[in-house]
Design a protein around this motif. Structure first.
Motif, PDB file in Angstrom:
ATOM      1  N   UNK A 227       0.606  -1.147  -0.059  1.00 43.91           N
ATOM      2  CA  UNK A 227       0.119  -0.066  -0.137  1.00 43.91           C
ATOM      3  C   UNK A 227       0.922   1.235   0.109  1.00 43.91           C
ATOM      4  N   UNK A 228       2.036   1.363   0.889  1.00 44.90           N
ATOM      5  CA  UNK A 228       2.903   2.341   0.844  1.00 44.90           C
ATOM      6  C   UNK A 228       3.518   2.657  -0.523  1.00 44.90           C
ATOM      7  N   UNK A 229       3.691   1.643  -1.448  1.00 42.06           N
ATOM      8  CA  UNK A 229       4.165   1.670  -2.723  1.00 42.06           C
ATOM      9  C   UNK A 229       3.378   2.292  -3.740  1.00 42.06           C
ATOM     10  N   UNK A 230       2.087   2.625  -3.444  1.00 44.80           N
ATOM     11  CA  UNK A 230       1.039   3.351  -4.403  1.00 44.80           C
ATOM     12  C   UNK A 230       0.235   2.185  -5.140  1.00 44.80           C
ATOM     13  N   UNK A 231       0.021   0.863  -4.555  1.00 46.44           N
ATOM     14  CA  UNK A 231      -0.726  -0.232  -5.097  1.00 46.44           C
ATOM     15  C   UNK A 231      -1.615  -0.556  -4.242  1.00 46.44           C
ATOM     16  N   UNK A 232      -2.804  -1.170  -4.628  1.00 43.15           N
ATOM     17  CA  UNK A 232      -4.014  -1.866  -3.612  1.00 43.15           C
ATOM     18  C   UNK A 232      -3.846  -3.370  -3.942  1.00 43.15           C
ATOM     19  N   UNK A 233      -4.356  -4.078  -2.954  1.00 45.46           N
ATOM     20  CA  UNK A 233      -4.545  -5.561  -2.903  1.00 45.46           C
ATOM     21  C   UNK A 233      -6.193  -5.924  -3.591  1.00 45.46           C
ATOM     22  N   UNK A 234      -6.222  -6.673  -4.639  1.00 41.75           N
ATOM     23  CA  UNK A 234      -7.286  -6.984  -5.068  1.00 41.75           C
ATOM     24  C   UNK A 234      -7.686  -8.539  -4.553  1.00 41.75           C
ATOM     25  N   UNK A 243      -7.283 -20.782  -2.160  1.00 43.51           N
ATOM     26  CA  UNK A 243      -7.476 -20.816  -0.522  1.00 43.51           C
ATOM     27  C   UNK A 243      -7.236 -19.469  -0.062  1.00 43.51           C
ATOM     28  N   UNK A 244      -8.280 -19.181   1.221  1.00 40.29           N
ATOM     29  CA  UNK A 244      -8.029 -17.965   1.967  1.00 40.29           C
ATOM     30  C   UNK A 244      -6.838 -18.030   2.562  1.00 40.29           C
ATOM     31  N   UNK A 245      -6.293 -16.612   3.048  1.00 44.79           N
ATOM     32  CA  UNK A 245      -5.211 -16.703   3.877  1.00 44.79           C
ATOM     33  C   UNK A 245      -5.194 -17.573   5.201  1.00 44.79           C
ATOM     34  N   UNK A 246      -4.163 -17.464   5.685  1.00 44.89           N
ATOM     35  CA  UNK A 246      -3.689 -18.342   6.907  1.00 44.89           C
ATOM     36  C   UNK A 246      -3.210 -19.645   6.596  1.00 44.89           C
ATOM     37  N   UNK A 247      -2.780 -19.989   5.455  1.00 49.03           N
ATOM     38  CA  UNK A 247      -2.172 -21.285   5.211  1.00 49.03           C
ATOM     39  C   UNK A 247      -0.734 -21.141   4.990  1.00 49.03           C
ATOM     40  N   UNK A 248      -0.364 -21.980   3.991  1.00 46.49           N
ATOM     41  CA  UNK A 248       1.266 -22.094   3.826  1.00 46.49           C
ATOM     42  C   UNK A 248       1.842 -20.778   3.382  1.00 46.49           C
ATOM     43  N   UNK A 249       1.114 -20.136   2.399  1.00 49.80           N
ATOM     44  CA  UNK A 249       1.531 -19.145   1.498  1.00 49.80           C
ATOM     45  C   UNK A 249       0.859 -17.727   1.675  1.00 49.80           C
ATOM     46  N   UNK A 250       1.553 -16.695   1.393  1.00 49.27           N
ATOM     47  CA  UNK A 250       0.847 -15.681   1.246  1.00 49.27           C
ATOM     48  C   UNK A 250       0.975 -14.911  -0.240  1.00 49.27           C
ATOM     49  N   UNK A 251       0.012 -15.018  -0.994  1.00 53.68           N
ATOM     50  CA  UNK A 251      -0.050 -14.579  -2.335  1.00 53.68           C
ATOM     51  C   UNK A 251      -1.025 -13.384  -2.546  1.00 53.68           C
ATOM     52  N   UNK A 252      -0.612 -12.196  -2.891  1.00 54.47           N
ATOM     53  CA  UNK A 252      -1.128 -11.029  -3.200  1.00 54.47           C
ATOM     54  C   UNK A 252      -1.446 -10.775  -4.391  1.00 54.47           C
ATOM     55  N   UNK A 253      -2.486 -10.339  -5.090  1.00 54.85           N
ATOM     56  CA  UNK A 253      -2.751  -9.971  -6.290  1.00 54.85           C
ATOM     57  C   UNK A 253      -2.975  -8.289  -6.359  1.00 54.85           C
ATOM     58  N   UNK A 254      -2.273  -7.669  -6.870  1.00 56.95           N
ATOM     59  CA  UNK A 254      -1.962  -6.089  -6.620  1.00 56.95           C
ATOM     60  C   UNK A 254      -2.288  -5.302  -7.836  1.00 56.95           C
ATOM     61  N   UNK A 255      -2.687  -4.134  -7.747  1.00 58.78           N
ATOM     62  CA  UNK A 255      -2.878  -3.331  -8.883  1.00 58.78           C
ATOM     63  C   UNK A 255      -2.653  -1.787  -8.630  1.00 58.78           C
ATOM     64  N   UNK A 256      -2.294  -0.960  -9.593  1.00 61.74           N
ATOM     65  CA  UNK A 256      -1.788   0.308  -9.118  1.00 61.74           C
ATOM     66  C   UNK A 256      -2.983   1.239  -8.405  1.00 61.74           C
ATOM     67  N   UNK A 257      -2.845   1.803  -7.499  1.00 60.51           N
ATOM     68  CA  UNK A 257      -3.805   2.690  -6.829  1.00 60.51           C
ATOM     69  C   UNK A 257      -3.880   3.763  -7.527  1.00 60.51           C
ATOM     70  N   UNK A 258      -4.848   4.196  -8.258  1.00 62.87           N
ATOM     71  CA  UNK A 258      -5.226   5.439  -9.017  1.00 62.87           C
ATOM     72  C   UNK A 258      -5.049   6.725  -7.971  1.00 62.87           C
ATOM     73  N   UNK A 259      -5.291   6.442  -6.964  1.00 61.91           N
ATOM     74  CA  UNK A 259      -5.466   7.792  -5.915  1.00 61.91           C
ATOM     75  C   UNK A 259      -4.037   7.963  -5.352  1.00 61.91           C
ATOM     76  N   UNK A 260      -2.963   7.157  -5.638  1.00 59.46           N
ATOM     77  CA  UNK A 260      -1.656   7.491  -5.024  1.00 59.46           C
ATOM     78  C   UNK A 260      -1.049   8.695  -5.923  1.00 59.46           C
ATOM     79  N   UNK A 261      -0.266   9.274  -5.187  1.00 56.96           N
ATOM     80  CA  UNK A 261       0.350  10.556  -5.613  1.00 56.96           C
ATOM     81  C   UNK A 261       1.756  10.122  -5.850  1.00 56.96           C
ATOM     82  N   UNK A 262       2.095  10.011  -7.140  1.00 58.71           N
ATOM     83  CA  UNK A 262       3.694   9.536  -7.155  1.00 58.71           C
ATOM     84  C   UNK A 262       3.980  10.137  -8.435  1.00 58.71           C
ATOM     85  N   UNK A 263       5.180  10.677  -8.702  1.00 61.06           N
ATOM     86  CA  UNK A 263       5.654  11.145  -9.885  1.00 61.06           C
ATOM     87  C   UNK A 263       6.542  10.223 -10.566  1.00 61.06           C
ATOM     88  N   UNK A 264       6.434   9.917 -11.820  1.00 57.45           N
ATOM     89  CA  UNK A 264       6.669   8.860 -12.687  1.00 57.45           C
ATOM     90  C   UNK A 264       7.405   9.535 -13.970  1.00 57.45           C
TER      91      UNK A 264
END
Length: 264
Positions: A227-234, A243-264
């Motif tokens: 989230x701090x990097x300007x992405x959200x988790x979908x 399978x839902x969280x709290x198993x063997x792995x942590x797998x996040x699917x992320x997108x750019x957060x259009x509301x984040x203010x970053x210069x590119x």
């Protein structure tokens, strides 16, 4: 020295644990849902990239280990000339700081690759690079292991055998062992080591060792830095069957957060 596999790169593909098989259809499903070129961070010997390319998907792969990339290039030389094969572009580079002249519909950091970045500033910088290289509707998928609820000196463990097998291509007998001798609980870094003990067909034996310090995350910590990097988790999962969280792995699917203010 930056963290990557060097000495044992030529033995990496002998590892056939479920973590290194079950993720392939998972990544393919998302690649079909978000069509376009894929960027794989820590592409190694091409396990994921070659599979996706075999489905007609263009893939750019980045890896810090020249030895792993050499194995990948050798595989490419043996791939049949197939007009349906996606294009593969390999880059010797560092996932913590990269700049390419294109954006991608999907960026992936499979099986522990992202955990090789152990400095917190480098972690954030890498995520911001990833965000910069995503299409507006593109996704980033990251996979790390889910650590024990308590990570302390009890994590340290002596050398033990992880698996053993015969290499069908060479006839060599290979035993993989691993151990952990240090944990930094402040910076959340573990120091695992692994050794491949190879018995060649001529009876000669050799022990090949690599060290791979890794940063570990609890789900809320990885979520915050994303989230701090300007992405959200979908989406978030604990295995490749979604399978839902709290198993063997942590797998996040992320997108750019259009509301984040970053210069590119």
């Amino acid at each position: 020295m930056d963290n990557c596999i060097r000495n044992s790169a030529w033995l990496y593909d002998l590892d056939s644990r479920d973590n290194l098989r079950d993720d392939l259809p998972f990544y393919l499903e998302f690649a079909m849902k978000y069509p376009g070129e894929i960027l794989e961070l820590g592409c190694g010997t091409g396990r994921v990239a070659l599979f996706l390319a075999s489905k007609g998907i263009d893939v750019t792969g980045i890896d810090l280990s020249e030895q792993m990339l050499d194995v990948f290039k050798n595989k490419l030389g043996n791939v049949d000339n197939n007009s349906n094969m996606g294009k593969i572009n390999l880059i010797h580079g560092n996932m913590k700081d990269f700049s390419l002249d294109k954006k991608f519909s999907m960026i992936v950091a499979p099986f522990r690759a992202f955990q090789a970045i152990t400095d917190s500033n480098d972690v954030l910088n890498s995520l911001m690079c990833i965000r910069k290289h995503l299409d507006d509707e593109g996704i980033f998928i990251v996979n790390v292991f889910n650590p024990s609820p308590i990570m302390d000196e009890s994590w340290i463990y002596p050398e033990k055998t992880q698996w053993k097998r015969v290499d069908e291509q060479t006839g060599n007998y290979v035993v993989k062992k691993h151990w952990g001798d240090k944990i930094d609980t402040v910076n959340q870094i573990i120091y695992p080591h692994f050794a491949f003990e190879v018995t060649y067909t001529n009876g000669k034996t050799e022990r090949i060792v690599d060290d791979l310090p890794m940063k570990y995350y609890y789900s809320n910590q990885l979520r915050k830095v994303i989230l701090d990097s300007g992405m959200s988790i979908i989406d978030e999962y604990s295995w490749y069957d979604k399978s839902p969280l709290d198993g063997r792995e942590i797998i996040f699917v992320c997108k750019r957060d259009g509301n984040a203010k970053f210069q590119e």
